[in-house]
Design an enzyme around this catalytic site. Sequence first.
Site, PDB file in Angstrom:
ATOM      1  NE  ARG A 163     -11.178  12.705  13.304  1.00  0.00           N
ATOM      2  CZ  ARG A 163     -11.123  11.393  13.356  1.00  0.00           C
ATOM      3  NH1 ARG A 163     -12.141  10.683  12.943  1.00  0.00           N
ATOM      4  NH2 ARG A 163     -10.053  10.770  13.798  1.00  0.00           N
ATOM      5  CE  LYS A 188       1.956   5.495  -1.860  1.00  0.00           C
ATOM      6  NZ  LYS A 188       2.016   4.831  -0.562  1.00  0.00           N
ATOM      7  CG  ASP A 191       4.639   9.580  -5.992  1.00  0.00           C
ATOM      8  OD1 ASP A 191       5.713   9.487  -5.377  1.00  0.00           O
ATOM      9  OD2 ASP A 191       4.066   8.601  -6.501  1.00  0.00           O
ATOM     10  CG  HIS A 192       7.431  10.382  -0.632  1.00  0.00           C
ATOM     11  ND1 HIS A 192       6.597   9.305  -0.559  1.00  0.00           N
ATOM     12  CD2 HIS A 192       8.672   9.894  -0.401  1.00  0.00           C
ATOM     13  CE1 HIS A 192       7.299   8.217  -0.279  1.00  0.00           C
ATOM     14  NE2 HIS A 192       8.575   8.546  -0.180  1.00  0.00           N
ATOM     15  CE  LYS A 217      12.209   8.975  -2.448  1.00  0.00           C
ATOM     16  NZ  LYS A 217      12.755   8.715  -1.135  1.00  0.00           N
ATOM     17  CD  GLU A 222      10.160   0.389   1.499  1.00  0.00           C
ATOM     18  OE1 GLU A 222      10.233   1.296   2.339  1.00  0.00           O
ATOM     19  OE2 GLU A 222       9.091  -0.079   1.094  1.00  0.00           O
ATOM     20  CG  ASP A 252       2.660   0.882   0.203  1.00  0.00           C
ATOM     21  OD1 ASP A 252       2.093   1.969   0.424  1.00  0.00           O
ATOM     22  OD2 ASP A 252       3.676   0.504   0.812  1.00  0.00           O
ATOM     23  CG  HIS A 285       6.316   5.684  -4.308  1.00  0.00           C
ATOM     24  ND1 HIS A 285       5.758   6.939  -4.239  1.00  0.00           N
ATOM     25  CD2 HIS A 285       6.116   5.137  -3.085  1.00  0.00           C
ATOM     26  CE1 HIS A 285       5.253   7.132  -3.033  1.00  0.00           C
ATOM     27  NE2 HIS A 285       5.448   6.046  -2.315  1.00  0.00           N
ATOM     28  CE  LYS A 337       6.498  -1.720   3.060  1.00  0.00           C
ATOM     29  NZ  LYS A 337       7.048  -0.373   3.088  1.00  0.00           N
ATOM     30  CE  LYS A 366      15.586   3.319   2.216  1.00  0.00           C
ATOM     31  NZ  LYS A 366      14.314   3.103   1.507  1.00  0.00           N
TER      32      LYS A 366
HETATM   33  C1  BG6 Z   1       5.353   5.050   1.096  1.00  0.00           C
HETATM   34  C2  BG6 Z   1       4.840   3.647   1.325  1.00  0.00           C
HETATM   35  O1  BG6 Z   1       4.529   5.722   0.171  1.00  0.00           O
HETATM   36  O2  BG6 Z   1       6.674   4.982   0.572  1.00  0.00           O
HETATM   37  C3  BG6 Z   1       5.751   2.932   2.305  1.00  0.00           C
HETATM   38  O3  BG6 Z   1       3.519   3.701   1.842  1.00  0.00           O
HETATM   39  C4  BG6 Z   1       7.171   2.948   1.806  1.00  0.00           C
HETATM   40  O4  BG6 Z   1       5.311   1.585   2.492  1.00  0.00           O
HETATM   41  C5  BG6 Z   1       7.608   4.364   1.451  1.00  0.00           C
HETATM   42  O5  BG6 Z   1       7.993   2.427   2.839  1.00  0.00           O
HETATM   43  C6  BG6 Z   1       8.948   4.340   0.752  1.00  0.00           C
HETATM   44  O6  BG6 Z   1       9.426   5.645   0.623  1.00  0.00           O
HETATM   45  P1  BG6 Z   1      10.993   5.916   0.575  1.00  0.00           P
HETATM   46  O7  BG6 Z   1      11.086   7.389   0.342  1.00  0.00           O
HETATM   47  O8  BG6 Z   1      11.536   5.482   1.897  1.00  0.00           O
HETATM   48  O9  BG6 Z   1      11.533   5.090  -0.551  1.00  0.00           O
END
Ligand code: BG6
Length: 504
Positions: free
Chosen positions: A54, A161, A190-191, A195, A229, A248, A253, A353, A358
């Site tokens: 910016r 996201k 969506d990450h 995976k 997590e 979230d 996910h 969380k 995990k």
């Molecule tokens: C993100 C969330 O999209 O995904 C986080 O905003 C979360 O809160 C994370 O911790 C989890 O991703 P991963 O790949 O660690 O399971």
Amino acid sequence: MAAAPAHYKKPDPCSFVIFGVTGDLAHRLVLPALYNLAAGDLLPDKFCVVGIARKAMSNDALRDSLMKGLREFATRTVDDAIAKRLLECVTCIAADPKDPASFDRMRGQLEKLEADRATGGHRLFYLATPPDAFAPIARELGRTGLLKEDGGAWRRLIVEKPFGTDLASAKALNNELLKIADEHQIYRIDHYLGKETVQNILVLRFANGMFEPIWNRNHIDHVQITVDEKLGVGHRGSFYDATGALRDMVPNHLFQLLSLVAMEPPARFDAHAVRSEKAEVLAAIQTQSEADALQNSVRGQYQGGKIGDTEIEDYRKTEDVRPDSTTETYAALKLTIDNWRWAGVPFYLRTGKALGVKRTEVAIKFKQAPFAMFRDTPVDRLSQNYLVISVEPTEGITLQFNTKVPGPVISIDGVEMKFRYKDYFKAEPSTGYETLIYDCMIGDNILFQRADSVEAGWQAVQPFLDAWKKAGASGLQTYRAGSEGPACSDELLRRDGRSWRKLG
Ligand code: BG6
């Protein structure tokens, strides 16, 4: 630099424009992913990275800051020569959507750079900004014509996201984006789809003949999807407190996992066929009344506790979290899918969380053997038949079944057959964004979310959002950091005569 595998397609020359380049996402994930692509020779030969900030910033200052990020977040040892070559492609341009003139200037600068670098005008815009900037930036990209595909050049937009905060806002954002770009130009990330184990769900189901015949209500008792997590909310208090575990994690996910497990076999492995089946199954999730949603869900908030040696304070004491917050840090839901394959098969989802372990997995629980042939081991004491797709921390697939314990009398015990990725394949650690960025550069949107599936996801969670908002503090459970989550979560399954798979 490693040579790219023979069957890989080299992306067209292009410019990679990052909005929010000074932010955490660009430093932590996008640049390290570009570095990994560069190290694998998977970037275009003619390429430039344009960081949009910016406020004006020199190229050197931006490059230094990205290099610092790379040193901190790279998933493999950084080769200085590769990093230097990548960073030499970086140019910083100032533009702020609140100042339309800055976008007009940016257009001129970008076009000049594209001509110098001979990128053929192909452009990818990556919105790595906070979500409230998505629509204003998109509007400016539309007004300046920067996203218009002309002269044979492609123009693509990656949107991070969270895509909306409820059904209405997701629809509004889709409408905004579809005014300025065609669906084929929009890549909603969506990450989880980056995976390996998540992508492998399709291969497991559809490249093997043995699972599909039993992948239905006749043989499957229920499905459990868990994304637990250990991390608390950390420094994301202000985002998280306005968001909560459900928004979230679930419509994005967890629903990616659900849709891959539950979708019908697509006719072809292409973006249209795969994404249509995914959208179809998400739209088949039963929309519950608010009363049912309350019955079929548990929400909890963590209180102080210990995870390993780390003391975690109460969620409500986290920086930027309201002291009387009723935001959930844990959510568990029971959903059903209204179609022939899944009628009567519950899908139990949970995520939270600050839990003790995990773990991300999909556990498919098969029906018990139908009668007690083994006199001393009644059917209900047999070990349960699960097929478990583990995403984290181990990547692999496990099948749990019963076997005879060696000895003169028939005695039965549960055992596991395990496949672990690391035992078979050697892969360089990655950020999970490499495939997604590469796919976007070659124009393959199979791993990205289409507008209809985003909306179908929000549609399914909306009654839970509404019911929880109305209930406020009432019904919000608590759990100790480091535990397995609120006790009521067990009750959600127990009343159906079922139980969660134990945390490993
Ligand atoms: C993100 C969330 O999209 O995904 C986080 O905003 C979360 O809160 C994370 O911790 C989890 O991703 P991963 O790949 O660690 O399971």
